[in-house]
Enzyme design. Sequence first.
Site, PDB file in Angstrom:
ATOM      1  N   GLY A 293       0.810  -1.207   0.000  1.00  0.00           N
ATOM      2  CA  GLY A 293       0.000   0.000   0.000  1.00  0.00           C
ATOM      3  C   GLY A 293       0.846   1.261   0.000  1.00  0.00           C
ATOM      4  O   GLY A 293       1.931   1.318  -0.588  1.00  0.00           O
ATOM      5  N   SER A 294       0.366   2.283   0.710  1.00  0.00           N
ATOM      6  CA  SER A 294       1.014   3.599   0.665  1.00  0.00           C
ATOM      7  C   SER A 294       2.402   3.628   1.284  1.00  0.00           C
ATOM      8  O   SER A 294       3.128   4.620   1.121  1.00  0.00           O
ATOM      9  CB  SER A 294       0.129   4.632   1.380  1.00  0.00           C
ATOM     10  OG  SER A 294      -1.094   4.801   0.695  1.00  0.00           O
ATOM     11  N   SER A 295       2.792   2.571   1.980  1.00  0.00           N
ATOM     12  CA  SER A 295       4.142   2.540   2.558  1.00  0.00           C
ATOM     13  C   SER A 295       5.221   2.494   1.474  1.00  0.00           C
ATOM     14  O   SER A 295       6.402   2.714   1.752  1.00  0.00           O
ATOM     15  CB  SER A 295       4.299   1.348   3.502  1.00  0.00           C
ATOM     16  OG  SER A 295       4.122   0.124   2.811  1.00  0.00           O
ATOM     17  N   MET A 296       4.836   2.262   0.208  1.00  0.00           N
ATOM     18  CA  MET A 296       5.795   2.256  -0.896  1.00  0.00           C
ATOM     19  C   MET A 296       5.896   3.611  -1.601  1.00  0.00           C
ATOM     20  O   MET A 296       6.736   3.798  -2.488  1.00  0.00           O
ATOM     21  CB  MET A 296       5.398   1.196  -1.930  1.00  0.00           C
ATOM     22  CG  MET A 296       5.833  -0.201  -1.589  1.00  0.00           C
ATOM     23  SD  MET A 296       7.633  -0.440  -1.716  1.00  0.00           S
ATOM     24  CE  MET A 296       8.055  -0.626   0.023  1.00  0.00           C
ATOM     25  N   LYS A 297       5.088   4.578  -1.226  1.00  0.00           N
ATOM     26  CA  LYS A 297       5.116   5.880  -1.904  1.00  0.00           C
ATOM     27  C   LYS A 297       6.460   6.606  -1.779  1.00  0.00           C
ATOM     28  O   LYS A 297       6.870   7.307  -2.712  1.00  0.00           O
ATOM     29  CB  LYS A 297       3.972   6.753  -1.402  1.00  0.00           C
ATOM     30  CG  LYS A 297       2.608   6.302  -1.925  1.00  0.00           C
ATOM     31  CD  LYS A 297       1.469   7.093  -1.303  1.00  0.00           C
ATOM     32  CE  LYS A 297       0.117   6.570  -1.811  1.00  0.00           C
ATOM     33  NZ  LYS A 297      -1.023   7.191  -1.102  1.00  0.00           N
TER      34      LYS A 297
END
Length: 530
Positions: A293-297
């Site tokens: 999820g957004s932890s890869m942004k």
Amino acid sequence: MNARYTSSRKDWSKMRIILLIGVLILVWAGLWVRTYFIQVVHGLELSGDSRGQYWTEELVRGHRGDIYSSGGSLLAKSVTVDSVFVRPGEITDPDRVTRVLSHTLGQKQKDLTERINREAKFVWIERKIGDRSAERIRSKELPGVYLTEESKRLYPQGHLAGQLLGFVGMDNHGLEGLELSFDSYLSGEKEELLVQRDAYGRILYAPGELSENLSGGDLTLTLDTRVQFAAEKAVASAVQSFDAKHGTLLVVKVDNGHILASAQYPFFNPNRFSKYSSQMWRNRAAMDAFEPGSSMKPFLVASALEKGLCTPQTIYYCENGKWRFQGQLIKDTHNYGWLSVRKILIYSSNIGASKIGLDLQAEPYYQDLRQVGLGRETSLPLPSENEGILRRSRKWNSIDLASASFGQGFSLNLYQMGRAYLCLANKGVRKPLTLVQDPARNKPEPHRVYSEQTAENVLSMMNNVVEGNGTGTRADIQGVQVGGKTGTAQKAMRKGGYGDDYVAIFAGLIPAPDPEYLVLAMVDSPTENH
């Protein structure tokens, strides 16, 4: 008259003496015949049986090595205990034997009777019993019942790092975790010796008779028991507070990649491994892959900055929270309009991230994800590690690229995420994670993925995620600068698509923007508030 009577009595006395002498001669002759048969006729056979009972070739394995934490705390150790076996052919009083064993070992007498009545030369009764039970059996001096020494694995810290350590089976072979990965190293060597046993089956050789190099090697981990204890307490609190299925937490020292803690809840105590289901044995940080999820942004932004496609101040229109792209609806949690790249990361805008990804294009983003370690196993010595899924970029369409930009469509395990974030924390240099202190072991060479300037820009944004008004403000610690990134990913269903369960993730860097420690937490299926 009296003279004749006296003569008659004397005659009977002589007869008794003659009869007694005759009996003694017969007994004596019988003993000599018996001795002849034992010594001459059956001598070799009985001598062989005797040697078989008291002398035997024994396969002796060296002492299994111990496992220690980085501070010297004992995590796993082998001790000597007794096991009970019987030789059914030597049991003279089966009822007494089964009665004593039943009372001492807590087994049903009926079951014991069936076992000792088998047509076998050797039958295990119970392996690795306590000292009191062994002493009670030894004191009864039961013919045909023997005690033999075996090695038993103990884990003095209980459930501390239980799934990571794993456990050994009844025959002292590693079955899970590090005990399995390092089984040959910890087990040591084997040697066949001619040994003598006493009447109780105990081996009568001095330890000095064994080769000195039989014992296995000791293992020292990078774990810090104090950090591990705190991590386990924290992840247990999170799982319980949010009524989740399970959780994992990783703490890494940034400069050397040492894993200081690898915690998991629910806990698992390897001292009683048979009491748990196999699902509880799993080291989920290695074996469970999830969409980040957004932890890869932060990695998307780092790639775009590195390629010169944008700056932290470049703005993107975020469609007021809803954007229909090629028939798919992409949503944000708030109705954002124009946002800079910095604020896209701070507020975790999916729409903004998708537009950055579309500008970046699939191949450059894919290559950078590969460079930070996605789609391949770590160098950690862990059995059955899940390498995750990262499809080649040529198989991505525009929707796939947009989804990958906010962390959907690929998966990784927690250690792989730790390796990726370690790259950012080390100012763009990829370093391996380390779990075992082994100076002789070859480690991958450090490799620069992002420039120092790019990494510092992303770390600064992550500091704003926590200390600004971003999505990670709950991680703000008074007196310490903290950087971080949240992630909330829908869990994919087996039949396809996404369901209503989520994985909640947080990556923390302490202190920001020049981190010394990396903390990664993942909670699976929180129900109170994902």
